[in-house]
Design an enzyme around this catalytic site. Structure first.
Site, short mmCIF file in Angstrom:
data_model
loop_
_atom_site.label_atom_id
_atom_site.label_comp_id
_atom_site.label_asym_id
_atom_site.label_seq_id
_atom_site.Cartn_x
_atom_site.Cartn_y
_atom_site.Cartn_z
CE LYS A 11 -35.00 103.55 -5.44
NZ LYS A 11 -34.93 103.71 -6.82
CG HIS A 46 -31.13 105.50 4.45
ND1 HIS A 46 -32.07 104.74 4.28
CD2 HIS A 46 -30.56 106.74 5.50
CE1 HIS A 46 -32.17 105.21 5.43
NE2 HIS A 46 -31.53 105.85 6.34
CB THR A 97 -22.06 107.84 4.58
OG1 THR A 97 -20.76 108.11 6.48
CG2 THR A 97 -21.02 107.23 3.59
#
Ligand code: C5P
Length: 225
Positions: free
Chosen positions: A62, A64, A69
């Protein structure tokens, strides 16, 4: 990817226990899902150990962050040859595009839309003026247009999403086999029903990992598909 759509969620804190469980049921699942907890605890070494079973690996990280990055993180996990990786659609279009561009050729990049732990009030508190269902559909559209392979969604949503996104790759967790022990107060979605509604991957954890006999549980689920 083999034809069994079941990915076993190995949410166990110990690497040896996770490995032993995966080894036991390996012939009756299609892959292994490793989450953030596993990855933070056991890192690349843990993934390499489980790769020895020869099953596809789904890294449910996951991701984010800013696009650069996330793309860097995708490149850093190339060597692990994951078959599926999750990122958050809320990271925005550029982040999703860059993550997909940085992923390996055989890696499906799939978006998480709205976590099931968030309700309308939680969304409001972070400035999102929509109900979770509406927001999930909006983010599914964004993920589609950003060139991702698919999304994570519930068994109750997959039919509707499949209508909108015919060739999407849909990862469905939160499934429970109808083994008569769920009571009738809870609306369950069975692995078979999710598959019939258009799920590409069925994520199953505790119904196998916490079963008295995990092998028998995996075989019973496989037989329904
Ligand atoms: O409930 P179960 O143990 O089968 O969950 C399997 C996996 O699916 C877990 O790793 C859990 O984090 C994930 N899951 C999810 N979203 C949900 C329910 C479960 O990502 N709504």
């Amino acid at each position: 990817m083999n034809s069994n759509p079941v990915y076993l969620a190995l949410d166990l804190p110990r690497l040896d226990a996770a490995e032993a469980l995966a080894r036991k049921v390996a012939g009756h699942i299609g892959g292994i899902k490793l989450g953030l907890e596993f990855f933070c605890a056991h890192g690349h070494h843990g993934v390499h150990e489980l790769h020895k079973l020869g099953l596809p690996i789904f890294l449910d990280l996951k991701l984010h962050d800013i696009p650069n990055t996330v793309a860097g993180a995708m490149q850093a996990i190339h060597v692990l040859e994951p078959s599926i990786v999750t990122i958050h659609a809320a990271g925005g279009r550029a982040m999703m595009e860059d993550a997909k561009a940085a992923a390996g050729e055989n890696c499906k990049v799939v978006a998480v839309t709205v976590l099931t732990s968030l309700d309308g009030g939680d969304l409001n508190a972070i400035g999102v003026n929509a109900e979770p269902h509406e927001q999930a559909l909006r983010l599914a559209d964004l993920a589609h247009s950003a060139g991702l392979d698919g999304i994570v969604c519930s068994g109750h949503e997959v039919g509707a999403v499949h209508q909108q996104w015919k060739d999407g790759f849909f990862v469905v967790p939160g499934l429970r086999p109808d083994d008569g022990r769920n009571g009738d107060q809870k609306r369950i979605m069975t692995p078979r029903a999710a598959r019939d509604a258009g799920a590409s991957v069925l994520v199953i954890g505790r119904p196998i990992s916490r079963a008295e006999d995990p092998l028998a549980a995996a075989i019973a689920i496989e037989a329904t598909l």
